[in-house]
Scaffold this active site. Structure first.
Site, PDB file in Angstrom:
ATOM      1  N   CYS A  46      39.320 -24.867 -16.271  1.00  0.00           N
ATOM      2  CA  CYS A  46      38.902 -26.271 -16.186  1.00  0.00           C
ATOM      3  C   CYS A  46      38.048 -26.503 -14.928  1.00  0.00           C
ATOM      4  O   CYS A  46      36.931 -26.023 -14.848  1.00  0.00           O
ATOM      5  CB  CYS A  46      40.103 -27.211 -16.262  1.00  0.00           C
ATOM      6  N   HIS A  59      42.688 -25.766 -21.051  1.00  0.00           N
ATOM      7  CA  HIS A  59      43.855 -25.392 -20.238  1.00  0.00           C
ATOM      8  C   HIS A  59      44.774 -24.432 -20.998  1.00  0.00           C
ATOM      9  O   HIS A  59      45.818 -24.852 -21.516  1.00  0.00           O
ATOM     10  CB  HIS A  59      44.644 -26.645 -19.827  1.00  0.00           C
ATOM     11  N   GLU A 118      46.881 -22.349 -19.962  1.00  0.00           N
ATOM     12  CA  GLU A 118      48.234 -22.227 -19.385  1.00  0.00           C
ATOM     13  C   GLU A 118      49.191 -23.270 -19.961  1.00  0.00           C
ATOM     14  O   GLU A 118      50.400 -23.061 -19.948  1.00  0.00           O
ATOM     15  CB  GLU A 118      48.162 -22.308 -17.847  1.00  0.00           C
TER      16      GLU A 118
END
Ligand code: MN
Length: 243
Positions: free
Chosen positions: A116, A218, A220
């Site tokens: 990001c 994102h 994660e």
């Protein structure tokens, strides 16, 4: 080097709004980064913000790979633009910290994975520019700031088949979450655009000869339940242990 590679995650500062210490500054990263690295077989180290070059040098000597995490808007003065009305909150000290981290990782010839804001700061470091807000990009009509549920995939990303990203994910069309209002405008020299959304927002770039890859979404926040997204961390940890 240890048997498990050490993955530094660039930290941020959060101001505690409540509790015993209102207004107190805490060094942190979102725990999803930590868990994604652990699942991939790496050892996560949170790197607190500092502008001390000696300390940053020690960080980059210690770690085997660097994840540049998400967060604040990048300061547009860094690419020679005045701030526009739609710019969000900036944190110039963090920009400077991450520029120094990148510089030292390049010297160490160690891999970098931008997520990001991490993608955006890499692009600016290497001489590219950003849209300060996606309303400034013509024909951008996909919602890139989904507001809700971090672990929900909301928009499509199309991956270039010749890319390293495609080799890692083994998918041409993926669904991602999206929490950004800035995006790459002019891609920096040396970077290749390897993924786009359907409204042509740059969603991933890579610099193969330097082991740098970056994504605008994102992973994660998805990787706990989405096996495709965990592959990004598995790959990054594996290349971090190769030196
Ligand atoms: Mn997006």
């Amino acid at each position: 080097m240890s048997s498990k590679p050490i993955i530094g995650i660039s930290g941020s500062i959060i101001v505690d709004g409540s509790g015993n210490f209102p207004g107190y500054k805490r060094a942190y990263v979102n725990n999803d980064y930590v868990e994604s690295v652990i699942r991939a077989g790496g050892v996560p180290y949170i790197l607190p913000i500092t502008e001390d070059p000696e300390i940053i040098k020690e960080y980059t000597k210690t770690i085997d790979g660097l994840i540049l995490s998400g967060g604040h808007d990048v300061n547009p003065l860094l690419w020679g633009e005045e701030p526009k009305k739609e710019l969000g909150e900036i944190f110039p000290k963090r920009d400077n910290f991450e520029f120094l981290l990148i510089e030292n990782m390049l010297e160490e010839e160690k891999p970098i994975f931008g997520i990001c804001r991490g993608e955006q700061i890499l692009n600016v470091y290497f001489g590219g520019t950003l849209y300060q807000d996606l309303s400034h990009k013509k024909d951008c009509d996909v919602r890139h700031n989904q507001k809700t549920t971090p672990s929900l995939e909301t928009h499509t990303v199309i991956i270039e088949k010749s890319s390293q990203l495609y080799k890692v994910l083994e998918e041409e069309n993926i669904l991602v979450n999206s929490f950004h209002h800035m995006a790459i405008k002019d891609v920096a020299p040396g970077f290749e655009i390897v993924a786009l959304s359907k409204d042509c927002v740059v969603e991933a770039v890579e610099m193969k000869d330097r082991n740098i890859m970056a994504v605008q979404w994102h992973p994660e926040m998805l990787s706990k339940t989405n096996k495709i997204m965990q592959k990004l961390f598995n790959y990054f940890v594996s290349i971090s242990s190769e030196e």
